[in-house]
Structures are given as C-alpha cells and as structure tokens.
Design a protein around this motif. Sequence first.
Motif, mmCIF file in Angstrom:
data_model
loop_
_atom_site.group_PDB
_atom_site.id
_atom_site.type_symbol
_atom_site.label_atom_id
_atom_site.label_comp_id
_atom_site.label_asym_id
_atom_site.label_seq_id
_atom_site.Cartn_x
_atom_site.Cartn_y
_atom_site.Cartn_z
ATOM 1 N N GLY A 297 0.808 -1.205 0.000
ATOM 2 C CA GLY A 297 0.000 0.000 0.000
ATOM 3 C C GLY A 297 0.844 1.258 0.000
ATOM 4 N N GLY A 298 0.177 2.378 -0.144
ATOM 5 C CA GLY A 298 0.871 3.658 -0.162
ATOM 6 C C GLY A 298 0.015 4.722 -0.793
ATOM 7 N N PHE A 299 0.663 5.679 -1.442
ATOM 8 C CA PHE A 299 -0.045 6.810 -2.036
ATOM 9 C C PHE A 299 0.392 7.029 -3.488
ATOM 10 N N PRO A 300 0.140 6.062 -4.375
ATOM 11 C CA PRO A 300 0.534 6.279 -5.769
ATOM 12 C C PRO A 300 -0.215 7.443 -6.411
ATOM 13 N N CYS A 331 -3.724 -2.972 -2.598
ATOM 14 C CA CYS A 331 -4.229 -1.608 -2.623
ATOM 15 C C CYS A 331 -3.455 -0.733 -3.607
ATOM 16 N N ALA A 332 -2.445 0.005 -3.149
ATOM 17 C CA ALA A 332 -1.667 0.840 -4.047
ATOM 18 C C ALA A 332 -1.044 0.018 -5.170
ATOM 19 N N GLY A 333 -0.615 -1.191 -4.839
ATOM 20 C CA GLY A 333 -0.052 -2.064 -5.861
ATOM 21 C C GLY A 333 -1.060 -2.403 -6.939
ATOM 22 N N LEU A 334 -2.327 -2.608 -6.538
ATOM 23 C CA LEU A 334 -3.403 -2.862 -7.498
ATOM 24 C C LEU A 334 -3.531 -1.694 -8.461
ATOM 25 N N GLY A 384 -8.617 -9.239 6.861
ATOM 26 C CA GLY A 384 -7.788 -8.154 6.363
ATOM 27 C C GLY A 384 -8.427 -6.811 6.634
ATOM 28 N N HIS A 385 -7.879 -5.794 5.993
ATOM 29 C CA HIS A 385 -8.322 -4.424 6.213
ATOM 30 C C HIS A 385 -8.335 -3.689 4.883
ATOM 31 N N GLU A 386 -9.323 -2.839 4.698
ATOM 32 C CA GLU A 386 -9.471 -2.056 3.473
ATOM 33 C C GLU A 386 -9.449 -0.575 3.843
ATOM 34 N N PHE A 387 -8.709 0.248 3.044
ATOM 35 C CA PHE A 387 -8.514 1.645 3.421
ATOM 36 C C PHE A 387 -8.100 2.433 2.174
ATOM 37 N N HIS A 388 -9.076 3.074 1.498
ATOM 38 C CA HIS A 388 -8.735 3.802 0.263
ATOM 39 C C HIS A 388 -9.866 4.751 -0.129
ATOM 40 N N ARG A 389 -9.516 5.706 -0.983
ATOM 41 C CA ARG A 389 -10.502 6.609 -1.567
ATOM 42 C C ARG A 389 -10.551 6.484 -3.086
ATOM 43 N N THR A 390 -9.963 5.457 -3.611
ATOM 44 C CA THR A 390 -9.993 5.233 -5.059
ATOM 45 C C THR A 390 -10.990 4.133 -5.391
ATOM 46 N N LEU A 419 -7.296 -5.435 -0.547
ATOM 47 C CA LEU A 419 -7.194 -5.993 0.794
ATOM 48 C C LEU A 419 -5.751 -5.985 1.299
ATOM 49 N N HIS A 420 -5.565 -5.443 2.525
ATOM 50 C CA HIS A 420 -4.295 -5.566 3.243
ATOM 51 C C HIS A 420 -4.411 -6.754 4.194
ATOM 52 N N VAL A 421 -3.479 -7.689 4.105
ATOM 53 C CA VAL A 421 -3.496 -8.878 4.952
ATOM 54 C C VAL A 421 -2.209 -8.945 5.768
ATOM 55 N N HIS A 422 -2.360 -9.201 7.056
ATOM 56 C CA HIS A 422 -1.195 -9.413 7.929
ATOM 57 C C HIS A 422 -0.820 -10.889 7.809
#
Length: 798
Positions: A297-300, A331-334, A384-390, A419-422
């Motif tokens: 994840g990140g901020f692409p 997420c960002a990778g997607l 997992g966890h989901e966190f985005h505005r895209t 999805l972010h998975v630990h």
Amino acid sequence: MVSVPRVVIGAPSSGQGKTTVATGLMAALRDRGLAVAPFKVGPDYIDPGYHGLAADRPGRNLDPFLTGEELVAPLFAHGAEGADVAVVEGVMGLFDGRLGTEGFASTAHVAGLIDAPVVLVVDVRHTSRSIGALVHGMSTFDPAIQIAGVVINQVGSQRHEREVRDALRVPVLGALPRNLDIEAPSRHLGLVPAAERDDAGIRAMGETVARYVDLDAVLAVASLAPVLDVSPWDPAAVVSPSGTARPRIAIAGGRAFTFRYPETDELLVAAGCDPVAFDPLTATSLPEGTAGLWIGGGFPEIHAEELAGNKALLADIAAAVKAGLPTVAECAGLLYLGDELDGRPMAGALPGTAAMTGRLTMGYRTATSDADNLLGRVGEQVTGHEFHRTQATVGDSPAWLLDGRPDGVASPSLSASYLHVHWAGHPQLAQRFADAAHAFVGNGWATAPARLALSEPERLEQDLDHHGDRDLAPGLTDLAVNVRQPSTPSWLQDAITRDADWAAYPDTAPAREAIARYHGVDPAMVLPVAGAAEAFSLIARGIPGDSLIIHPQFTEPEAALLAAGRRPRRHLLGAVDGFRLSAGSVPAAELTIVGNPTNPTGVLHTRDVLLALRARVLVVDEAFLDAVPGEPETLIEPEMPGRLVLRSLTKTWALAGIRAGYVVGDPALIALLTRQQAPWSVSTPAIAAMCACLTPQRRDESEELARAAEVGRIDLADRLRSLGLDPVDGAAPFVLVDTVSIASRSLRGDLAAHGYAVRRGESFPGLGPTWLRLAVRDPQTHQGLVEALNEIKEEHAV
C-alpha cells in the motif's frame, strides 16, 4: 517468558494526541539510551512509520482481528526481543473496537492480551474539572484494565493545568502545552507517511515529551507489567523454504509505497527468499534475478505523475507480470499494475483503470476465495483491512470476495486486491507466494533478459489433460480405458442408489473409518477424495517444495502442479532398462511423485527402491495396485512418515462416473491436504461406494479380479509377442508396447479403422507415437486385436 517493561498509550477518543505522545515518548526514551520496541494497535501503517523513526527499529502492529487473539502476545514478544521497554500506541478510544463486537480489537482488548498498564492521553482544550469524571469513568469501566496514569494534552495555562490535576484521581505523568509545531501533518488518508518527511518533526516530538512528561514515572508504570508467559512468534515455525535457492523478491518501497508489515519480510526470509527493496519512482528495472514481486500500500495517487514518467520500469513490470512472475499487489499495488490512475498511464499489467473518489472505504474485512489462485484456495477465508478513496475496475476473476463483494483480480501467478493482509495471521499466503518464487527460479525464468523476452510459458510437448476416454469413438472396441468390468456390480449399485441418503450433506466420516479398517491404519491417516484428480490437485496446492515427477506415468500430477503455478522437474525412465527404477539415479527433491504399478508401463517397483528415493515427501500413486494379486510392494502401513499413497476404486469396480478414491499417509501431510479440500467435494454416492467396496468380502472379490487380470495380461502379452513385438514386463491390467517394428508412426488411426480404440503413447512424457497402451480384456478381444495388428503389419510390408 517475556519480562520487558511495557505501557499502552490510550485515549478517550481519536484526536486526543496519542500519536504525538507515543512517538515522542519513544524518541525521548531512545535519546536516554534505552532500546525501545514500538507498537501500534490496529491495522494502521502510517503511525508505525513514525514509531520506526523514533525508536530506530521497526514499528509493529498488534491486531487481534488480523492475526487472531492467540498471536497478539507472541507477536509482541517477537517485536520486543532485546528491548529495554515497549511502548504501544492505541487506536481510537480506549474501548472502541470493531463495531458490533463489544470492543474486539480495541486498545483495551490488546492491553489485556499483553497484560500491560495503560496511560491515557486526554485533550483538555475545551474542559477542565470534567476531565476528572471522564478519567474516573474510564478507569472503572473495565476493572481488568489498569489505567496507571494520565498525560494531559493541549493545556492552556498553569491555572488550567492545576484545575485539571486537582480533579484527577490517577497520577498525572505529564502536561503538554498547546504547540501545533509538533503535530504531524495530515491529508486524505490520515497522517503524511514518515517516509515522505524528514525526522525533524520526530525530534521535536521527543524533545517536547522529554520536557513535559515525567519519563521516570512512565518507566515506573511500564515496570508494573508482569512477566508474560508466552514464547515469541517465530516465522520459521510456520513457513519453510521449498527449495535450496534463495529467490529474490522485489519489494516496492520509497515514498509512493510505504505500507508493509515487517512480518511480511520476515516470513519471506524464513521461507527461503531474499526480499530486495526498489523504488518505483527511480528504479528503471526490477532488481536483477527477480523471482517474485510484492507491491504494498501507499499513495501512488500523490506520485502518479512521477510513476507514469518512469516508463522503463512500467514496461519491465508489465512484461514480468504477464510472463507469470509471481506477484502480490495490495491496494496501491493494485492501482499501479492497472492501465491508468487518474488518467495517467500505469504498468498496464492488468486491464482497467482507477481514479480518486470522494468516498472513503475503510474497515475490517473477512475475505473468501472463490477460486484457486496464487494466494487463495477455494472456500478459504482470511481476515484483512481495506482503506482507500480510489475505485478500480480490473476485470474478472476476483482475488477475494470481501464480505461477499468481488475485489481485485487473481490468477495462478497473481493476487491483486484492495485488501491488506497481515501474513503472520495467515502464513499459508506467505508460503504459497514463496513456493511460487522458488518454482519460478526452478523454471529458469528468473534472469532479467529471459524474463523480459518471455511472452508465455514454454509450451509442453504433451497434452497433459489427455485421458483414454478421449480415444474412444462409437463402434470401437475399447482398449483405451482401464475400467476392468463392463458395468458396475449390482450390489454396488444398490449401495449407491438404494442405501445412501442423498438428501443429507455428504459426511466422509464413515468412509474414513472404512478405509482405515481396511488398511489397518489410524483414521487420522486417511482422506477420502473425489478420485485421484482431486488428490493430485490438493497435493499441488498443499505440499510445498520443489517437485519431481518420475515419468512416464499418469499425467494428472504434472497437470495439477502446473495448474497450481508450479513447474515440476522430470526424471525419465527408459525402455532400455524396462522402465525400472534405480533410486540412486533419481535426483533429490522435496516432493517426488511416482506410480506403482506405473501407468502406462505397468512396471511394479519394489518397496525398498521406493523408500530409498531422496524425497522429503514421497507420493506414490497405487491406483492399480489392487489389480495385482496380494497387493505386493504397497507402502501403506501404520507408520508412514513423509509418505502419501493414493488409491482409487474407479478401475476395479467400474466407477468412472463416480469419482471415488482416497489418500493414506503421514497424518501431518493428510492435515495439509484436508485444509485444501473444499467442503463436500466427496459426494454421497462416492462415500457409499467406499464403504461398500472396502470390506473383507470385497477384498476377496477384488483378489479374484486381480488374478483374472494377471491371466489376461499374460495372454495379451504372449499374443503380442507372437507378432514379434516386445511388450514391457509389468504387473498392471494393461500392456505397454512399442509398435515401431510395424511402422515408424502411430498405429492408433489404423487400429481405429479396424474397430479398436487404444491409448496413444505420445500423450505420456517419455514415450513416442509408436507406443500404445492396451487395456487387458478377454482372450477373444486380444486375438481380434492381434489379427488387426497383423493385417496392418502386412499392409506396411507391401
């Protein structure tokens, strides 16, 4: 046992100053010369980045939803190894957890799991004496949670501070004045990541906390934590290398891709991989020798212009992903792998586009896989966890169903999702990714020039999905399919149709017990399956490691491994040695698969030779051993360490239309296969068939059929020899023969013209088109076949 002093920094709600106090406390204690272990409650990636800068060691997350309650304390112990003190920043309000769960995964929940005292941070800007009632209520709300002190934040004056202190009944450990200069800046998804800022703000937080908070008092509170009776989490205990090479995993980093749990890298290292970071903003290609790609994840969206401008890297990644490079994108990778982001071109490795929206999507998710892919298996659930505005549209074949909603895209070599998975909570995902990287190296695809030039995997010379039934045609006598009876016995039809309860969901327990009794093994060593095809699929997905197939043999094992994204090595046995097995000539492997008696040669290998093979896991397909009188050389016995044996009821009892088989072996391996098996994959008719066929009475009947098959095989082989042919010396109810002395091409078409269907030899690795596999039938059929071959021989002689 863990005795590290520890303290949890909580608050009545979000926005009270937890991050400022916790991060400043970590920096201040580190400046004192202490080794500080930093932690964050919840799934957040950004705060741990600040913690890492402050403590100079990785910030880690403690989240019962992502990893399970039972792992929180071991993960804490793992992260706190070698530390003098641990500081844990909470999430939201102290008792606020996942909605509808009475505080599950809250700060208080985690504090209880690691048995740590809590220090409350309270913003007092708009109140004074009422803070006493607030803190008193929080202190008594849950007696199991020890609130050992308070840090009051945003104090307006000395008088204001005295009013608040006088109202509190718990020790005040510090009072921070209003000072916006030490607050971390925010944007659309929260704080600006630490990787995008210098550490001046961290130093300011540390200096401010050291000035206004009593560090000795905080350390005294931390020392109240009792010894924690737990062993540290060990990644090597849950994953293992599947090869001797150390495949390189390219890990996206830099300012655009900052979200990654440190346990991800640790699991990959334990699984025999070598994580190597690269910055998609500056790197012009993937690291040399890349065998796997992980983009977190990140901020692409913030850096889209720069990412789009790095065309060389985008092209390299697109070629690698399309060539089958094992790739995980969260997420960002997607977004980065898609065609475009906010109108700017991205890698184009996935179809579809993504764009910013005004809607925040955030929350815990339970994810289910509806198809096998790089990470997921059918019916398997992860958290997992989901966190985005895209919002992204990337095509069909979703990676996960997030609480039932399709998300992302996946294939045998790819998993891309929001999805972010630990992975510490789901180490099987790390193992599968690492296995795929090991297989990628084993295929020789991991050098940069080969990767860039490769457009698709090497085409196989055999159709591994070809089976004998495809050689049949109306009007032909069937010598291609190895079913040994013309129809299913009437007693077995009754057991399947009359005696079985088809209205109930299938229950394999009776079949497991029947199989165990039949072979004299523990039921924990048994797994009923929907035929050998399902068994090989479960093995390909569930048993990691570099794989070796001893050919020629049944093609399903190799087909299953390829479908699981793994390319096995081959060891070919030769006709000059009668396709006999010499253990010393077979290379070592972590997973070796062999048939006994082998399909299509019919050769029966000795037990001693099989056990001498250098394999961590040995899989023996004994599908035809019940057709050999006495079932000699079987590997089924009460103790089977590192071994699995496959059996089938299909051929002996004419059950090709009802997939009925089973696996017997090492209970630990059986457990791995069981976890891969979809619910109710073995049908009620198949269960009934297993129970009916595996009895002492049917053992005797099977033995009679085996003796008849032995006579039939001898008859067929002798008749073939009368033509000058030399059939392979085997023990199965079929005969393999090379017809090159008749013609240098396949005779399958000629025999079909004479009314006979035979199994083509070229569909088996290691055999050519002049080889034919012939099912044993009655003497009249054998004689008709030989006469047909003789006519063909005379036609070719003219």
